[in-house]
Design an enzyme around this catalytic site. Structure first.
Site, PDB file in Angstrom:
ATOM      1  N   GLY A 115       4.628 -14.281   6.137  1.00 59.66           N
ATOM      2  CA  GLY A 115       4.111 -13.209   6.164  1.00 59.66           C
ATOM      3  C   GLY A 115       5.186 -11.707   6.332  1.00 59.66           C
ATOM      4  O   GLY A 115       5.979 -12.439   6.029  1.00 59.66           O
ATOM      5  N   SER A 116       4.877 -10.932   6.525  1.00 62.38           N
ATOM      6  CA  SER A 116       5.440 -10.372   7.095  1.00 62.38           C
ATOM      7  C   SER A 116       6.900 -10.648   7.795  1.00 62.38           C
ATOM      8  O   SER A 116       6.687 -11.205   8.930  1.00 62.38           O
ATOM      9  CB  SER A 116       4.964  -8.961   7.099  1.00 62.38           C
ATOM     10  OG  SER A 116       4.763  -8.861   8.564  1.00 62.38           O
TER      11      SER A 116
ATOM     12  N   GLU B 136       9.421  -3.037   1.384  1.00 59.27           N
ATOM     13  CA  GLU B 136       9.187  -3.741   0.711  1.00 59.27           C
ATOM     14  C   GLU B 136       7.469  -3.043   0.326  1.00 59.27           C
ATOM     15  O   GLU B 136       7.593  -2.119   1.202  1.00 59.27           O
ATOM     16  CB  GLU B 136       8.024  -5.213   0.861  1.00 59.27           C
ATOM     17  CG  GLU B 136       7.290  -6.348   0.783  1.00 59.27           C
ATOM     18  CD  GLU B 136       7.902  -7.189   1.511  1.00 59.27           C
ATOM     19  OE1 GLU B 136       7.928  -8.742   0.825  1.00 59.27           O
ATOM     20  OE2 GLU B 136       7.059  -7.399   2.163  1.00 59.27           O
TER      21      GLU B 136
ATOM     22  N   LYS C 248      -4.458 -20.326  10.637  1.00 56.79           N
ATOM     23  CA  LYS C 248      -5.204 -18.769  11.163  1.00 56.79           C
ATOM     24  C   LYS C 248      -4.510 -18.245   9.744  1.00 56.79           C
ATOM     25  O   LYS C 248      -3.322 -18.027  10.091  1.00 56.79           O
ATOM     26  CB  LYS C 248      -4.010 -18.917  12.072  1.00 56.79           C
ATOM     27  CG  LYS C 248      -4.856 -17.031  13.176  1.00 56.79           C
ATOM     28  CD  LYS C 248      -5.644 -16.452  12.328  1.00 56.79           C
ATOM     29  CE  LYS C 248      -4.774 -15.644  11.780  1.00 56.79           C
ATOM     30  NZ  LYS C 248      -5.041 -14.124  10.810  1.00 56.79           N
ATOM     31  N   PRO C 249      -5.610 -18.312   9.104  1.00 58.86           N
ATOM     32  CA  PRO C 249      -5.357 -17.520   6.877  1.00 58.86           C
ATOM     33  C   PRO C 249      -5.699 -16.326   8.181  1.00 58.86           C
ATOM     34  O   PRO C 249      -5.904 -16.278   9.214  1.00 58.86           O
ATOM     35  CB  PRO C 249      -6.688 -18.224   6.801  1.00 58.86           C
ATOM     36  CG  PRO C 249      -7.997 -18.084   7.560  1.00 58.86           C
ATOM     37  CD  PRO C 249      -7.270 -18.488   9.250  1.00 58.86           C
TER      38      PRO C 249
ATOM     39  N   TRP D 105      -2.571 -13.502   2.732  1.00 56.95           N
ATOM     40  CA  TRP D 105      -4.042 -13.148   1.914  1.00 56.95           C
ATOM     41  C   TRP D 105      -3.545 -13.649   0.341  1.00 56.95           C
ATOM     42  O   TRP D 105      -4.223 -13.517  -0.776  1.00 56.95           O
ATOM     43  CB  TRP D 105      -4.429 -11.854   2.138  1.00 56.95           C
ATOM     44  CG  TRP D 105      -3.857 -10.563   2.111  1.00 56.95           C
ATOM     45  CD1 TRP D 105      -3.732 -10.277   3.306  1.00 56.95           C
ATOM     46  CD2 TRP D 105      -3.649 -10.291   1.395  1.00 56.95           C
ATOM     47  NE1 TRP D 105      -2.149  -9.212   3.213  1.00 56.95           N
ATOM     48  CE2 TRP D 105      -2.440  -9.246   1.616  1.00 56.95           C
ATOM     49  CE3 TRP D 105      -3.568 -10.050  -0.332  1.00 56.95           C
ATOM     50  CZ2 TRP D 105      -1.619  -7.654   0.880  1.00 56.95           C
ATOM     51  CZ3 TRP D 105      -2.260  -9.457  -0.881  1.00 56.95           C
ATOM     52  CH2 TRP D 105      -1.901  -7.898   0.022  1.00 56.95           C
ATOM     53  N   ASN D 106      -2.057 -12.530   0.049  1.00 56.01           N
ATOM     54  CA  ASN D 106      -1.839 -12.923  -1.533  1.00 56.01           C
ATOM     55  C   ASN D 106      -1.948 -14.233  -2.492  1.00 56.01           C
ATOM     56  O   ASN D 106      -2.067 -14.035  -3.656  1.00 56.01           O
ATOM     57  CB  ASN D 106      -0.403 -11.967  -1.869  1.00 56.01           C
ATOM     58  CG  ASN D 106       0.770 -13.364  -0.924  1.00 56.01           C
ATOM     59  OD1 ASN D 106       0.364 -13.641  -0.304  1.00 56.01           O
ATOM     60  ND2 ASN D 106       1.864 -13.427  -1.523  1.00 56.01           N
TER      61      ASN D 106
ATOM     62  N   CYS E 180       5.632 -11.834  -2.891  1.00 56.04           N
ATOM     63  CA  CYS E 180       6.045 -12.321  -1.703  1.00 56.04           C
ATOM     64  C   CYS E 180       8.411 -11.881  -3.150  1.00 56.04           C
ATOM     65  O   CYS E 180       9.021 -11.614  -2.637  1.00 56.04           O
ATOM     66  CB  CYS E 180       6.858 -12.814  -1.111  1.00 56.04           C
ATOM     67  SG  CYS E 180       6.898 -14.905  -1.061  1.00 56.04           S
TER      68      CYS E 180
ATOM     69  N   GLU F 246       8.527 -17.759   6.938  1.00 59.34           N
ATOM     70  CA  GLU F 246       9.033 -17.628   4.987  1.00 59.34           C
ATOM     71  C   GLU F 246       8.505 -16.206   5.233  1.00 59.34           C
ATOM     72  O   GLU F 246       7.521 -16.083   5.292  1.00 59.34           O
ATOM     73  CB  GLU F 246       8.252 -18.153   3.976  1.00 59.34           C
ATOM     74  CG  GLU F 246       8.180 -18.698   3.163  1.00 59.34           C
ATOM     75  CD  GLU F 246       7.856 -17.992   2.119  1.00 59.34           C
ATOM     76  OE1 GLU F 246       8.098 -16.117   1.499  1.00 59.34           O
ATOM     77  OE2 GLU F 246       7.081 -17.920   1.168  1.00 59.34           O
TER      78      GLU F 246
HETATM   79  P1  ADP Z   1       0.024 -10.107   5.475  1.00 61.92           P
HETATM   80  O1  ADP Z   1      -0.106  -8.059   5.630  1.00 61.92           O
HETATM   81  O2  ADP Z   1       1.447  -9.749   4.252  1.00 61.92           O
HETATM   82  O3  ADP Z   1      -0.727 -10.211   5.910  1.00 61.92           O
HETATM   83  P2  ADP Z   1       1.232 -10.094   8.510  1.00 61.92           P
HETATM   84  O4  ADP Z   1       2.551 -10.474   8.286  1.00 61.92           O
HETATM   85  O5  ADP Z   1       0.489  -8.877   8.785  1.00 61.92           O
HETATM   86  O6  ADP Z   1       0.983  -9.656   6.697  1.00 61.92           O
HETATM   87  O7  ADP Z   1       0.088 -11.339   8.929  1.00 61.92           O
HETATM   88  C1  ADP Z   1       0.156 -12.453   8.520  1.00 61.92           C
HETATM   89  C2  ADP Z   1      -0.749 -12.927   9.188  1.00 61.92           C
HETATM   90  O8  ADP Z   1      -0.499 -13.071  10.640  1.00 61.92           O
HETATM   91  C3  ADP Z   1      -1.870 -12.891   9.157  1.00 61.92           C
HETATM   92  O9  ADP Z   1      -2.790 -14.003   9.541  1.00 61.92           O
HETATM   93  C4  ADP Z   1      -1.979 -11.986  10.281  1.00 61.92           C
HETATM   94  O10 ADP Z   1      -3.235 -11.791  10.691  1.00 61.92           O
HETATM   95  C5  ADP Z   1      -1.228 -12.934  11.301  1.00 61.92           C
HETATM   96  N1  ADP Z   1      -0.491 -12.131  12.064  1.00 61.92           N
HETATM   97  C6  ADP Z   1      -0.657 -10.642  13.177  1.00 61.92           C
HETATM   98  N2  ADP Z   1      -0.151 -10.403  13.302  1.00 61.92           N
HETATM   99  C7  ADP Z   1       0.105 -11.167  14.179  1.00 61.92           C
HETATM  100  C8  ADP Z   1       1.572 -11.927  15.247  1.00 61.92           C
HETATM  101  N3  ADP Z   1       1.287 -11.329  16.450  1.00 61.92           N
HETATM  102  N4  ADP Z   1       1.286 -13.076  15.996  1.00 61.92           N
HETATM  103  C9  ADP Z   1       0.768 -13.979  15.497  1.00 61.92           C
HETATM  104  N5  ADP Z   1      -0.184 -13.927  13.971  1.00 61.92           N
HETATM  105  C10 ADP Z   1       0.143 -12.334  13.814  1.00 61.92           C
END
Ligand code: ADP
Length: 461
Positions: free
Chosen positions: A210-211, A362, A160-161, A136-137, A266, A232
């Protein structure tokens, strides 16, 4: 959050708590049908030339530019960043759709080579369907950075945002769909359940930003079908300030790169190592910059630091700060009394060490932590003492010496007297646990394509 069939996802303004809008959650059991539709549409899409595909994508780029003001307001309402940055993000993405796609097309042009016996052409073909999962950032820039190369390569894409920013992601997809054939770009709304269902579906490539924790789960889930994966991930970026650095310049960079987007970047500077002989001067200069940054609703005039995306994120940031303080760190700038709202004041800590969580995990908030060192070797050792390796910065007056320190850092992107981003055409790459594969640059663009070689014998004389 748990999401079940037929639910709606409400998007909440993190500055005001008001509902910005809603989207219907995609039932997880519908995802196979969405993938089947993408697969059908992809065949025709892949048959088009690069020029034809780029022309169709460029239509959406223009829509984004034309609607930049309106969508910038939506982005800020949904995510919180200052309006100028929200509008700039929409406009910047819109303007770069076509040039970015052209750069990708260039990277994917077939290559010919031959030796004494064989003539070979190397092709960069689409994989099929790409799942793009984004945070989302930077709620338009992150989808953009995955969707544009994936589409240009001839893949169909299912985005999938993040569940935190569904409306602006929907607007991005709607804009591109003004020029794209039906089914080539689709969106799935929801949280982890939808992300997992998409990863486990019949997609061919998963591009994720993402994370680190979610990245690991995706990699593991993708192993079943040996799906291609590009990740990433997060960072814990260090900055090293050498004794001969321009203190004003270093302090300005440190403050802006720690507090920009309320630290929800990030490649935010999260750990600062300063030569002990200049630490006081640097810290004072950094405090002066921090004082100029107004915190508040990003929609308001003059605000430079918006809210945290959610209460959960604010609690995470303040818990790390509090734990560090209890373990002996000093909060040298930033008051964060308990209060309503998701705001966190820019905060500067000194006297930190690597036993503290705030120097290891982080933070993703407007917090800068300063630790001193007494030799360049010690600075390098401290900077590398992390499983992360995304960006890094070294500030020093002697560029040669600073560059030597930079070469010893285990990060993917290192800036000397600047941020970590490279010249255009450079990769966006994380080392160690900050990435798995990478994007941008010729090699990065090629990760959205399957390499194939076709070879013919050469006539013998
Ligand atoms: P952030 O908290 O920085 O958004 P996340 O890694 O929690 O980072 O989430 C990034 C994306 O990954 C979001 O779109 C989230 O819905 C999705 N997501 C979270 N868990 C899973 C999973 N187990 N498999 C696939 N996508 C996921």
């Amino acid at each position: 959050m748990t999401v079940t069939t037929f639910q709606t996802l409400a998007s909440i303004n993190p500055a005001t708590g008001e509902t910005v809008g809603e989207v219907p959650v995609t039932p997880a059991e519908d995802i196979p049908k969405i993938v089947a539709k993408a697969k059908a549409a992809q065949k025709e899409w892949a048959r088009l030339s690069f020029d034809e595909r780029i022309a169709m994508m460029a239509v959406g780029g223009k829509v984004l530019v034309d609607k930049a003001e309106e969508l910038g307001r939506l982005l800020t309402a949904e995510m919180g960043k200052p309006l100028a940055e929200g509008t700039g993000e929409v406009k910047g993405c819109g303007m770069s759709v076509e040039p970015d796609a052209r750069e990708v097309a260039e990277a994917l042009a077939p290559e010919k080579r031959e030796d004494k016996y064989t003539k070979t052409t190397q092709y960069f073909d689409p994989f099929g369907v790409c799942a793009a999962i984004t945070p989302w950032n930077f709620p338009i820039a992150m989808p953009h950075s995955l969707v544009i190369p994936a589409l240009t390569a001839g893949n169909a894409v299912i985005l999938k945002p993040s569940e935190e920013t569904p409306l602006i992601a929907q607007a991005f997809v709607d804009a591109l769909n003004e020029g794209l054939p039906e089914g080539v770009l689709q969106i799935v709304h929801g949280a982890d359940e939808q992300g997992k269902a998409l990863v486990n579906s019949d997609v061919d490539l998963i591009a994720f930003t993402g994370s680190r924790e979610t990245g690991k789960k995706i990699l593991s889930a993708a192993s079943d079908g040996l799906k291609r994966v590009v990740l990433e991930l997060g960072g814990k970026d260090p900055m090293i300030v050498l004794d001969d650095a321009d203190m004003e310049k270093a302090a300005r960079f440190a403050a802006m790169n720690s507090f920009r987007n309320a630290g929800q970047v990030c490649v935010s500077t999260e750990r600062i190592y300063v030569d002990q002989s200049v630490a006081e001067k640097f810290q004072n200069a950094m405090i002066e910059v921090a004082k100029t940054l107004k915190v508040g609703n990003g929609a308001d005039e003059g605000v430079r630091v918006g809210p945290m995306i959610s209460r959960r994120q604010k609690d995470h940031v303040l818990r790390q700060v509090d734990a560090a303080r209890k373990a002996g760190a000093q909060v040298v700038y930033g008051e964060n009394p308990d209060g309503e709202g998701n705001f966190v004041q820019p905060t500067i800590l000194s006297g930190v060490n690597h036993d503290m969580e705030i120097m290891r995990e982080e933070t993703f908030g407007p917090v800068a932590c300063i630790q001193t060192f007494s030799s360049d070797d010690e600075a390098v050792e401290l900077a590398n003492d992390t499983p992360f390796g995304l960006g890094a910065a070294v500030f020093g007056g002697d560029e040669e010496r600073a560059s030597q320190v930079a070469r010893r850092l285990e990060a993917g992107m290192i800036g000397v007297n600047k941020g970590c981003g490279g010249a255009s055409g450079s990769p966006w790459v994380g080392a160690k646990q900050s990435g798995y594969g990478y994007h941008s640059s010729t090699e990065g663009h090629r990760q959205f394509a399957q390499v194939r070689v076709v070879s013919l014998p050469k006539p013998r004389d």
